[in-house]
Scaffold this motif. Structure first.
Motif, PDB file in Angstrom:
ATOM      1  N   PRO A  31       0.837  -1.205   0.000  1.00 32.61           N
ATOM      2  CA  PRO A  31       0.000   0.000   0.000  1.00 32.61           C
ATOM      3  C   PRO A  31       0.870   1.252   0.000  1.00 32.61           C
ATOM      4  CG  PRO A  31      -0.678  -1.540   1.730  1.00 32.61           C
ATOM      5  CD  PRO A  31       0.634  -2.032   1.199  1.00 32.61           C
ATOM      6  N   GLY A  32       0.375   2.301  -0.659  1.00 29.18           N
ATOM      7  CA  GLY A  32       1.129   3.550  -0.749  1.00 29.18           C
ATOM      8  C   GLY A  32       1.505   4.102   0.619  1.00 29.18           C
ATOM      9  N   ASP A  33       0.592   4.022   1.581  1.00 28.42           N
ATOM     10  CA  ASP A  33       0.886   4.586   2.899  1.00 28.42           C
ATOM     11  C   ASP A  33       1.977   3.806   3.622  1.00 28.42           C
ATOM     12  OD1 ASP A  33      -0.773   6.710   2.581  1.00 28.42           O
ATOM     13  OD2 ASP A  33      -2.490   5.792   3.608  1.00 28.42           O
ATOM     14  N   PHE A  34       2.028   2.490   3.359  1.00 27.93           N
ATOM     15  CA  PHE A  34       3.123   1.688   3.916  1.00 27.93           C
ATOM     16  C   PHE A  34       4.449   2.180   3.328  1.00 27.93           C
ATOM     17  CE2 PHE A  34       6.215  -1.704   3.328  1.00 27.93           C
ATOM     18  CZ  PHE A  34       6.331  -2.238   4.604  1.00 27.93           C
ATOM     19  N   ALA A  35       4.451   2.395   2.013  1.00 29.06           N
ATOM     20  CA  ALA A  35       5.686   2.850   1.348  1.00 29.06           C
ATOM     21  C   ALA A  35       6.145   4.184   1.924  1.00 29.06           C
ATOM     22  CB  ALA A  35       5.459   2.960  -0.159  1.00 29.06           C
ATOM     23  N   LEU A  36       5.193   5.116   2.090  1.00 27.76           N
ATOM     24  CA  LEU A  36       5.556   6.450   2.603  1.00 27.76           C
ATOM     25  C   LEU A  36       6.127   6.380   4.015  1.00 27.76           C
ATOM     26  CD1 LEU A  36       2.657   8.755   1.333  1.00 27.76           C
ATOM     27  CD2 LEU A  36       4.993   8.586   0.442  1.00 27.76           C
ATOM     28  N   ALA A  37       5.706   5.357   4.774  1.00 28.38           N
ATOM     29  CA  ALA A  37       6.185   5.218   6.157  1.00 28.38           C
ATOM     30  C   ALA A  37       7.580   4.590   6.224  1.00 28.38           C
ATOM     31  CB  ALA A  37       5.193   4.382   6.967  1.00 28.38           C
ATOM     32  N   GLN A  38       8.093   4.129   5.075  1.00 27.49           N
ATOM     33  CA  GLN A  38       9.413   3.494   5.078  1.00 27.49           C
ATOM     34  C   GLN A  38      10.493   4.556   4.872  1.00 27.49           C
ATOM     35  OE1 GLN A  38       9.381   0.235   5.984  1.00 27.49           O
ATOM     36  NE2 GLN A  38       7.198   0.734   6.067  1.00 27.49           N
ATOM     37  N   GLU A  39      11.413   4.594   5.801  1.00 27.16           N
ATOM     38  CA  GLU A  39      12.494   5.572   5.773  1.00 27.16           C
ATOM     39  C   GLU A  39      13.273   5.522   4.452  1.00 27.16           C
ATOM     40  OE1 GLU A  39      15.420   4.595   8.726  1.00 27.16           O
ATOM     41  OE2 GLU A  39      16.846   6.056   7.900  1.00 27.16           O
ATOM     42  N   GLU A  40      13.440   4.314   3.881  1.00 28.34           N
ATOM     43  CA  GLU A  40      14.308   4.220   2.705  1.00 28.34           C
ATOM     44  C   GLU A  40      13.587   4.413   1.381  1.00 28.34           C
ATOM     45  OE1 GLU A  40      15.777  -0.007   3.162  1.00 28.34           O
ATOM     46  OE2 GLU A  40      15.344  -0.067   1.025  1.00 28.34           O
ATOM     47  N   PHE A  41      12.235   4.418   1.383  1.00 24.41           N
ATOM     48  CA  PHE A  41      11.494   4.525   0.119  1.00 24.41           C
ATOM     49  C   PHE A  41      11.820   5.845  -0.579  1.00 24.41           C
ATOM     50  CE2 PHE A  41       7.379   5.654  -2.092  1.00 24.41           C
ATOM     51  CZ  PHE A  41       7.549   4.761  -3.142  1.00 24.41           C
ATOM     52  N   GLY A  42      12.330   5.743  -1.802  1.00 19.38           N
ATOM     53  CA  GLY A  42      12.685   6.937  -2.567  1.00 19.38           C
ATOM     54  C   GLY A  42      13.975   7.595  -2.105  1.00 19.38           C
ATOM     55  N   ARG A  43      14.646   6.982  -1.132  1.00 20.34           N
ATOM     56  CA  ARG A  43      15.891   7.595  -0.629  1.00 20.34           C
ATOM     57  C   ARG A  43      17.111   6.707  -0.890  1.00 20.34           C
ATOM     58  NH1 ARG A  43      15.995   8.525   5.007  1.00 20.34           N
ATOM     59  NH2 ARG A  43      17.812   9.821   4.581  1.00 20.34           N
ATOM     60  N   PHE A  44      17.015   5.434  -0.509  1.00 19.55           N
ATOM     61  CA  PHE A  44      18.138   4.531  -0.779  1.00 19.55           C
ATOM     62  C   PHE A  44      17.659   3.092  -0.886  1.00 19.55           C
ATOM     63  CE2 PHE A  44      17.878   4.845   3.882  1.00 19.55           C
ATOM     64  CZ  PHE A  44      17.977   3.521   4.289  1.00 19.55           C
ATOM     65  N   HIS A  45      18.534   2.241  -1.419  1.00 17.18           N
ATOM     66  CA  HIS A  45      18.296   0.806  -1.454  1.00 17.18           C
ATOM     67  C   HIS A  45      19.623   0.150  -1.114  1.00 17.18           C
ATOM     68  CE1 HIS A  45      20.043   0.331  -5.642  1.00 17.18           C
ATOM     69  NE2 HIS A  45      19.906   1.633  -5.535  1.00 17.18           N
ATOM     70  N   ARG A  46      19.660  -1.189  -1.115  1.00 16.41           N
ATOM     71  CA  ARG A  46      20.904  -1.870  -0.771  1.00 16.41           C
ATOM     72  C   ARG A  46      21.367  -2.747  -1.924  1.00 16.41           C
ATOM     73  NH1 ARG A  46      18.196  -1.460   4.104  1.00 16.41           N
ATOM     74  NH2 ARG A  46      19.434  -0.738   5.885  1.00 16.41           N
TER      75      ARG A  46
END
Lengths: 271, 306
Positions: A247-262
């Motif tokens: 869900p979009g709201d789950f993604a927005l709550a993730q610190e790394e979404f749109g910022r970094f990956h591994r």
């Protein structure tokens, strides 16, 4: 007690049935099998002694599995050299999927680049349910647009954008999606593409109080929730199992979404 | 029912821990395992330098469990220090896992990684599928085990666990060597093998490294015997690890001498909630037996022999 033998996670070698060139950079590899997958799920393809990589499912109907692959690196270069009859190992389907509700009237699909592949299967499912579809299809240039003909056949309202204006309007899917969301009421928004684009679409959906589902792609190894390579901050959830569709709201709550990956080692890489 | 247990000075609210190499790449994944009942977590092993590991496929399953050859992919000690921060805010203790090519590198790892965040350290001498490390580098012999344990002991006051290989001939002697080197507990143990699985259409080994460590149900009876042998050889606590799928398996390992169990492959079969499920099943078995505490079953089988 659960049946512990229910899943044996090993690739099955299948011959390539046919190969279709979709655009300048994407080929679809077809196999004579059905995985009964749902839109947004993925498989892992194996080339012995080369590597194994995840790919979203672009077609899974009438006894045919189609995987649309962009040539981006060593593995896909080797795959692109294969022809009809050559063997590829396949396992899956894995992961969560895009979902539609029966009372939906109108939905918005926003795909960038080869992120259009899983959304096209969703569009076909939505069409069977008589749901109106607005589809934003964007790429950097005309030669990189994916599935334009396939989407037109569906009677979806296709809004095309290219970075260079060689097809559709000049701009990105974010521009058209933004306008469409201002003018229409959607039951849900679905998006797949480059993560910075996804983040904007998820943010727009949030601002319009519209439900949203987004595909989050992370480096993965096992695909079945064990290796931990695709866990996402902040929740620590696995994008191969609790994702890739979230869900979009789950993604927005993730610190790394749109910022970094591994990457392969687990080291953080900024977008 | 008292399900709390202890390994050296480390207190656990229940006997289940996340095994090293399963999840554990990120701080978030440790939190996720603890939210689902893991009393403690061991991180995925860290080496001095960044490693991308073997190519995929590096994990597959079969009827008896799992075969893996990940090859110690990890971001290296400098990045790991940035990843594993604020660990004391998590609900349970976090145990570092370190690997090295020799005693000197192990000592350097201990010195650099351990201070500050971690509650204990597990040093691994037993990986069966990474050249330069573990059994492929002969680290599982009693002599080298003692030497590396001493080197790490000299650098840390944290509880020190040594993870052994089920393939060691005379595993009791290896455990004794670790105890002599200053270990506070034995983790028994790593995957066994390596083993191989082919795709019979192409004739190719499926793992890119061709062979990999065997975990899961196939490993369990071997590990139960290893723990039985180790318990008779040392006086330090043992952490059982290898094919614990349910509460019965955990109780079995504790009866032959384990004070706690690590869980990995079972997450594939039973979901991330497996820690809560196993703890509940242990409780049910203890109730059925009329035990009041987890301590009643640790080493129980040996007491029958007295």
């Amino acid at each position: 007690m659960e049946n512990i033998f229910k899943n044996i996670e090993q690739p099955i070698s299948l011959p390539i049935k046919r190969v279709v060139q979709e655009n300048a950079n994407v080929k679809t590899f077809y196999f004579a099998t059905s995985l009964k997958s749902k839109p947004g799920q993925f498989v892992i393809m194996w080339l012995p002694r080369i590597d194994e990589k995840p790919f979203s499912i672009a077609f899974d109907e009438a006894g045919e599995l189609g995987l649309s692959v962009a040539k981006v690196g060593h593995f896909t270069e080797k795959l692109f050299a294969l022809k009809d009859g050559d063997l590829v190992g396949i396992r899956g389907p894995y992961g969560t999927h895009f979902s539609l509700k029966n009372d939906f009237k109108k939905i918005l699909l926003v795909g960038g680049g080869y992120g259009v592949a899983p959304l096209a299967t969703l569009a076909e499912e939505a069409m069977k349910k008589n749901i109106d579809i607005d589809f934003c299809n964007g790429a950097r240039s005309k030669n990189f647009l994916l599935f334009q003909e396939r989407l037109k056949k569906l009677k979806a309202n296709v809004y095309t954008t290219t970075d260079d204006g060689t097809a559709g309007e000049v701009g990105t899917v974010v521009d058209t999606a933004s306008k469409l969301m201002a003018e229409n009421k959607y039951d849900s928004v679905y998006t797949c593409g480059p993560e910075l684009m996804e983040k904007k679409i998820v943010g727009l959906s949030h601002d319009h109080h519209t439900a949203c589902q987004v595909s989050i792609e992370r480096y993965m190894k096992c695909g079945f929730g064990i290796c931990g390579q695709c866990t996402i901050d902040s929740s620590g959830q696995r994008m191969c199992l609790e994702g890739p569709i979230v869900p979009g709201d789950f993604a927005l709550a993730q610190e790394e979404f749109g910022r970094f990956h591994r990457g392969a080692s687990g080291k953080k890489i900024s977008f | 029912m008292n399900l709390a247990t202890k390994i050296s000075s480390l207190s656990l609210s229940n006997p289940t821990m996340l095994a090293s190499g399963i999840l554990g790449v990120t701080r978030g994944s440790l939190k996720y395992a603890m939210e689902n009942g893991a009393a403690a977590c061991v991180i995925k092993s860290i080496s001095l330098e960044e490693r991308t590991g073997h190519h995929a496929p590096n994990m597959i399953t079969f009827e008896g469990g799992m075969l893996n050859a990940v090859g110690y992919s990890n971001p290296g000690v400098k990045e790991a220090k940035k990843e594993f921060i604020n660990l004391k805010e998590l609900p349970g203790p976090v145990i570092a896992s370190i690997v090295g090519k020799d005693a000197e590198e192990f000592a350097a790892m201990a010195e650099e990684l351990l201070p500050g965040e971690f509650s204990a350290v597990e040093m691994v001498l037993s990986c069966p599928h990474t050249p330069g490390y573990g059994t492929m580098a002969g680290q599982s012999s009693p002599d080298i085990t003692e030497k590396i344990t001493q080197a790490v002991r000299a650098k840390t006051d944290l509880p020190l666990f040594v993870k052994l290989s089920p393939d060691s001939p005379g595993i009791g002697q290896v455990a004794k060597a670790a105890e002599a080197g200053g270990a506070d507990a034995i983790t028994a143990g790593n995957t066994m093998g390596p083993g191989m699985i082919l795709d019979v259409i192409t004739g190719q080994p499926i793992l890119d490294f061709k062979m990999g460590g065997v975990s899961g149900a196939a490993l369990r009876p071997i590990m139960v015997r290893c723990i039985y042998d180790i318990y008779k050889s040392v006086s330090i606590p043992i952490i059982g690890c290898g094919g614990v799928i349910n509460g019965r398996d955990a109780v079995e390992m504790m009866m032959v001498g384990a004070s706690a169990v690590q869980v990995g492959t079972a997450i594939h079969y039973r979901g991330i909630e497996v820690f809560n499920k196993i703890t509940k099943e242990i409780e049910d078995i203890l109730e059925q037996r009329g035990d009041s505490s987890i301590k009643d079953i640790i080493g129980f089988t040996h007491k029958l022999e007295e």
